[in-house]
Design a protein around this motif. Structure first.
Motif, PDB file in Angstrom:
ATOM      1  N   LYS A 130       0.836  -1.203   0.000  1.00 44.68           N
ATOM      2  CA  LYS A 130       0.000   0.000   0.000  1.00 44.68           C
ATOM      3  C   LYS A 130       0.876   1.260   0.000  1.00 44.68           C
ATOM      4  CE  LYS A 130      -3.301  -0.048   3.104  1.00 44.68           C
ATOM      5  NZ  LYS A 130      -3.943  -0.381   4.418  1.00 44.68           N
ATOM      6  N   LEU A 131       1.968   1.211   0.778  1.00 45.36           N
ATOM      7  CA  LEU A 131       2.886   2.348   0.833  1.00 45.36           C
ATOM      8  C   LEU A 131       3.543   2.585  -0.522  1.00 45.36           C
ATOM      9  CD1 LEU A 131       4.487   4.441   2.554  1.00 45.36           C
ATOM     10  CD2 LEU A 131       6.156   2.618   2.989  1.00 45.36           C
ATOM     11  N   GLN A 132       3.992   1.518  -1.171  1.00 48.36           N
ATOM     12  CA  GLN A 132       4.659   1.664  -2.471  1.00 48.36           C
ATOM     13  C   GLN A 132       3.692   2.140  -3.544  1.00 48.36           C
ATOM     14  OE1 GLN A 132       7.773  -1.492  -3.381  1.00 48.36           O
ATOM     15  NE2 GLN A 132       6.825  -2.427  -1.576  1.00 48.36           N
ATOM     16  N   GLU A 133       2.470   1.641  -3.514  1.00 44.21           N
ATOM     17  CA  GLU A 133       1.479   2.063  -4.507  1.00 44.21           C
ATOM     18  C   GLU A 133       1.143   3.546  -4.327  1.00 44.21           C
ATOM     19  OE1 GLU A 133      -1.192   1.906  -7.703  1.00 44.21           O
ATOM     20  OE2 GLU A 133       0.462   0.594  -7.093  1.00 44.21           O
ATOM     21  N   ALA A 134       1.006   3.968  -3.078  1.00 47.62           N
ATOM     22  CA  ALA A 134       0.732   5.390  -2.818  1.00 47.62           C
ATOM     23  C   ALA A 134       1.875   6.252  -3.323  1.00 47.62           C
ATOM     24  CB  ALA A 134       0.514   5.607  -1.315  1.00 47.62           C
ATOM     25  N   TRP A 135       3.110   5.817  -3.101  1.00 45.41           N
ATOM     26  CA  TRP A 135       4.258   6.585  -3.577  1.00 45.41           C
ATOM     27  C   TRP A 135       4.257   6.692  -5.094  1.00 45.41           C
ATOM     28  CZ3 TRP A 135       7.893   9.793  -1.907  1.00 45.41           C
ATOM     29  CH2 TRP A 135       8.989  10.045  -2.738  1.00 45.41           C
ATOM     30  N   ILE A 186      10.363   6.036  -1.644  1.00 43.42           N
ATOM     31  CA  ILE A 186       9.953   5.839  -0.261  1.00 43.42           C
ATOM     32  C   ILE A 186      10.652   4.625   0.340  1.00 43.42           C
ATOM     33  CG2 ILE A 186       7.972   4.352  -0.771  1.00 43.42           C
ATOM     34  CD1 ILE A 186       8.019   7.193   1.834  1.00 43.42           C
ATOM     35  N   MET A 187      11.091   3.685  -0.514  1.00 41.99           N
ATOM     36  CA  MET A 187      11.735   2.479  -0.015  1.00 41.99           C
ATOM     37  C   MET A 187      13.155   2.752   0.484  1.00 41.99           C
ATOM     38  SD  MET A 187       9.401   0.377   0.060  1.00 41.99           S
ATOM     39  CE  MET A 187      10.363  -1.035   0.625  1.00 41.99           C
ATOM     40  N   GLN A 207      -0.679  14.768   0.688  1.00 41.94           N
ATOM     41  CA  GLN A 207       0.030  13.578   0.260  1.00 41.94           C
ATOM     42  C   GLN A 207       1.007  13.101   1.333  1.00 41.94           C
ATOM     43  OE1 GLN A 207       1.750  15.119  -3.359  1.00 41.94           O
ATOM     44  NE2 GLN A 207       0.243  14.072  -4.633  1.00 41.94           N
ATOM     45  N   LEU A 208       1.703  14.043   1.934  1.00 44.69           N
ATOM     46  CA  LEU A 208       2.701  13.697   2.939  1.00 44.69           C
ATOM     47  C   LEU A 208       2.046  13.043   4.150  1.00 44.69           C
ATOM     48  CD1 LEU A 208       5.755  13.920   3.430  1.00 44.69           C
ATOM     49  CD2 LEU A 208       5.295  15.991   4.727  1.00 44.69           C
ATOM     50  N   GLU A 209       0.901  13.521   4.563  1.00 40.23           N
ATOM     51  CA  GLU A 209       0.224  12.936   5.714  1.00 40.23           C
ATOM     52  C   GLU A 209      -0.248  11.523   5.398  1.00 40.23           C
ATOM     53  OE1 GLU A 209      -1.338  12.461   9.544  1.00 40.23           O
ATOM     54  OE2 GLU A 209       0.258  13.693   8.657  1.00 40.23           O
ATOM     55  N   LEU A 210      -0.748  11.300   4.191  1.00 36.41           N
ATOM     56  CA  LEU A 210      -1.148   9.949   3.790  1.00 36.41           C
ATOM     57  C   LEU A 210       0.056   9.012   3.803  1.00 36.41           C
ATOM     58  CD1 LEU A 210      -3.042   7.807   2.655  1.00 36.41           C
ATOM     59  CD2 LEU A 210      -2.619   8.745   0.357  1.00 36.41           C
ATOM     60  N   LEU A 211       1.165   9.475   3.244  1.00 39.20           N
ATOM     61  CA  LEU A 211       2.373   8.655   3.249  1.00 39.20           C
ATOM     62  C   LEU A 211       2.837   8.364   4.672  1.00 39.20           C
ATOM     63  CD1 LEU A 211       4.628  10.090   0.392  1.00 39.20           C
ATOM     64  CD2 LEU A 211       3.589   7.823   0.489  1.00 39.20           C
ATOM     65  N   ARG A 212       2.771   9.365   5.539  1.00 41.63           N
ATOM     66  CA  ARG A 212       3.217   9.175   6.925  1.00 41.63           C
ATOM     67  C   ARG A 212       2.379   8.103   7.611  1.00 41.63           C
ATOM     68  NH1 ARG A 212       2.293  10.660  12.132  1.00 41.63           N
ATOM     69  NH2 ARG A 212       0.353  11.745  11.591  1.00 41.63           N
ATOM     70  N   LEU A 213       1.068   8.133   7.400  1.00 40.56           N
ATOM     71  CA  LEU A 213       0.191   7.145   8.029  1.00 40.56           C
ATOM     72  C   LEU A 213       0.480   5.744   7.499  1.00 40.56           C
ATOM     73  CD1 LEU A 213      -3.166   9.156   8.024  1.00 40.56           C
ATOM     74  CD2 LEU A 213      -1.678   8.674   9.987  1.00 40.56           C
ATOM     75  N   LEU A 214       0.686   5.628   6.196  1.00 42.34           N
ATOM     76  CA  LEU A 214       1.000   4.320   5.605  1.00 42.34           C
ATOM     77  C   LEU A 214       2.383   3.848   6.048  1.00 42.34           C
ATOM     78  CD1 LEU A 214      -0.357   4.893   1.980  1.00 42.34           C
ATOM     79  CD2 LEU A 214      -1.354   3.410   3.749  1.00 42.34           C
ATOM     80  N   PHE A 215       3.330   4.776   6.129  1.00 46.02           N
ATOM     81  CA  PHE A 215       4.686   4.478   6.583  1.00 46.02           C
ATOM     82  C   PHE A 215       4.655   3.960   8.020  1.00 46.02           C
ATOM     83  CE2 PHE A 215       9.090   5.798   7.765  1.00 46.02           C
ATOM     84  CZ  PHE A 215       9.783   5.286   6.669  1.00 46.02           C
ATOM     85  N   THR A 216       3.830   4.599   8.841  1.00 52.59           N
ATOM     86  CA  THR A 216       3.700   4.195  10.241  1.00 52.59           C
ATOM     87  C   THR A 216       3.063   2.817  10.354  1.00 52.59           C
ATOM     88  OG1 THR A 216       3.489   6.507  10.922  1.00 52.59           O
ATOM     89  CG2 THR A 216       2.722   4.841  12.484  1.00 52.59           C
ATOM     90  N   GLU A 217       2.015   2.596   9.577  1.00 50.25           N
ATOM     91  CA  GLU A 217       1.340   1.296   9.601  1.00 50.25           C
ATOM     92  C   GLU A 217       2.293   0.165   9.219  1.00 50.25           C
ATOM     93  OE1 GLU A 217      -2.316  -1.096   7.315  1.00 50.25           O
ATOM     94  OE2 GLU A 217      -1.814   0.967   6.755  1.00 50.25           O
ATOM     95  N   ALA A 218       3.160   0.428   8.263  1.00 49.99           N
ATOM     96  CA  ALA A 218       4.035  -0.624   7.736  1.00 49.99           C
ATOM     97  C   ALA A 218       5.290  -0.832   8.571  1.00 49.99           C
ATOM     98  CB  ALA A 218       4.423  -0.297   6.296  1.00 49.99           C
ATOM     99  N   TRP A 241      10.785   9.753  13.841  1.00 47.72           N
ATOM    100  CA  TRP A 241      10.690   9.693  12.384  1.00 47.72           C
ATOM    101  C   TRP A 241       9.246   9.551  11.910  1.00 47.72           C
ATOM    102  CZ3 TRP A 241      15.189   6.155  10.220  1.00 47.72           C
ATOM    103  CH2 TRP A 241      16.414   6.789  10.481  1.00 47.72           C
ATOM    104  N   PHE A 242       8.358   9.120  12.810  1.00 48.57           N
ATOM    105  CA  PHE A 242       6.975   8.876  12.415  1.00 48.57           C
ATOM    106  C   PHE A 242       6.051  10.025  12.798  1.00 48.57           C
ATOM    107  CE2 PHE A 242       9.063   4.784  12.730  1.00 48.57           C
ATOM    108  CZ  PHE A 242       8.633   4.115  11.583  1.00 48.57           C
TER     109      PHE A 242
END
Length: 410
Positions: A146-151, A163-164, A212-223, A232-233
């Motif tokens: 989900k994180l990679q697809e969002a990126w 993002i990876m 966009q950054l907030e969405l990425l942060r939430l997905l980054f945190t989940e993963a 960092w989160f």
């Protein structure tokens, strides 16, 4: 890092440089200075990245690279066939291709491919235990997918980061026994103030970067959340992580076709055969450019301790390259460098360096948040701060000679 391998397995080969000296006027207060005389053409150092990653769109479009060192995995002929869209193409002198498919290995759980057992083991020991998707590799609901697809949906080609790369930074700390050592290693890269971070994030993600950054942060945190890296989160810490990667990330390009071309250039051939081979290669480049445009190499980015200390000059005395077809960065002297002299690279490509001082500094301010005061810029200080019509008309134009250099000089 004065030479050899450091504790973490990265550093420089050849102790010709010192990264501890400050450089006046540079936001990070860093600079790289020669500790001995270096001759033109000499390798200043060879450096392994702290962490690196292939770009996501690049991987999605079958630019096959080692998941650890980014070595191109296709043979030169396969590489040319794909770029040309012509499966019947046959390259002469196939023995000049350096790809060893017999050495390639896959992760037994998620099937990502490595160029060697050594790279598979290195990835496993540093970060892959955390990031291995196992049987969920093709599961779109897995947090990492989900994180990679969002990126990918936010950062289209031409790519400048991934993002990876940040995910591998987190995974490295999570796997490490000495977590504080790694946190300190990452913290030595240049950090910016909040306003400057927003500028960099804006450049990476576009006009709607806040959402966009907030969405990425939430997905980054989940993963990937880890309590040792809790900062960092947070919104500020995540923005700072973006700024770190945006200002310090070094692009990496690898190509088995480029390696084959260099090997062919070194062949001792009769004049007629040399002319025929050169004509074949020239035409191949032109045909590939029509089919694939500028997207020629396996591409990614990495964080390099010594390279990140190199300040910019519009008339650099050194340049980076990746002649080993992997992530090993070679810094090579473009001219004689005397002991005590600062070693500078250019953050601009060869075409950008030929533009006006105003245009060069516009690019540098937008991407690196500084105004250049190198000798060339100082000499042009009285030039008009305008971009000429001729310059704007010339943007995006590349003659055949420059195109061939970009294709082969990986």
């Amino acid at each position: 890092f004065s030479g050899g391998e450091s504790r973490a397995g990265f550093g420089c080969a050849g102790a010709a440089a010192d990264a501890s000296s400050p450089c006046e006027g540079v936001p990070c207060g860093k600079g790289l200075f020669a500790t001995k005389n270096i001759r033109k053409g000499e390798t200043v150092f060879v450096e392994r990245p702290v962490v690196s990653s292939q770009f996501l769109w690049n991987a999605l479009y079958n630019y096959r690279a080692c998941d650890h060192c980014l070595r191109a995995l296709e043979t030169a002929e396969e590489n040319a066939q794909r770029l040309l869209g012509k499966s019947s193409l046959v390259l002469p002198y196939p023995e000049q291709c350096s790809i060893r498919k017999d050495l390639h290995q896959q992760c037994p759980r998620c099937q990502v491919t490595y160029c060697s057992a050594e790279c598979r083991q290195a990835a496993l020991e540093q970060y892959h235990q955390v990031l291995c998707l196992g049987p969920s590799r093709d599961d779109p609901t897995h947090p990492l997918n989900k994180l990679q697809e969002a990126w990918r949906n936010m950062h289209y080609p031409p790519e400048t980061s991934s993002i990876m790369l940040m995910a591998r930074m987190v995974a490295t700390v999570k796997q490490a026994k000495d977590k504080e050592w790694w946190i300190k290693a990452f913290s030595q890269f240049c950090s910016k103030t909040a306003n400057e971070e927003e500028e960099i994030v804006h450049k990476l993600l576009g006009d709607k970067f806040k959402g966009q950054l907030e969405l990425l942060r939430l997905l980054f945190t989940e993963a990937l959340y880890d309590e040792h890296l809790s900062r960092w989160f947070t919104p500020e810490g995540f923005r700072s992580l973006f700024a770190l990667v945006g200002t310090n990330g070094q692009g990496i390009g690898t190509s088995s076709l480029s390696q084959w071309v260099h090997a062919c250039d070194a062949l001792d051939l009769p004049m007629l055969q040399r002319e025929e081979l050169d004509a074949f290669i020239d035409q191949l480049y032109k045909d590939i450019e029509k089919e694939s445009g500028e997207f020629l190499n396996c591409e990614g980015s990495g964080l390099y301790v010594l390279q990140s200390c190199c300040n910019h000059s519009c008339i650099p005395n050194a340049e980076t390259s990746f002649p080993e077809n992997n992530f090993l960065l070679h810094l090579t002297a473009l001219e004689d460098i005397e002991a005590g002299e600062e070693i500078c690279i250019s953050y601009l490509d060869c075409c950008q360096r030929e533009r006006s001082r105003h245009s060069r500094n516009k690019i540098l301010r937008e991407n690196y948040l500084f105004t250049c005061s190198c000798p060339k810029c100082l000499a042009q200080a009285d030039d008009a701060d305008v971009t000429s019509d001729e310059e704007e008309e010339g943007e995006g134009e590349t003659d055949d000679a420059e195109l061939e250099d970009e294709m082969t000089d990986v």
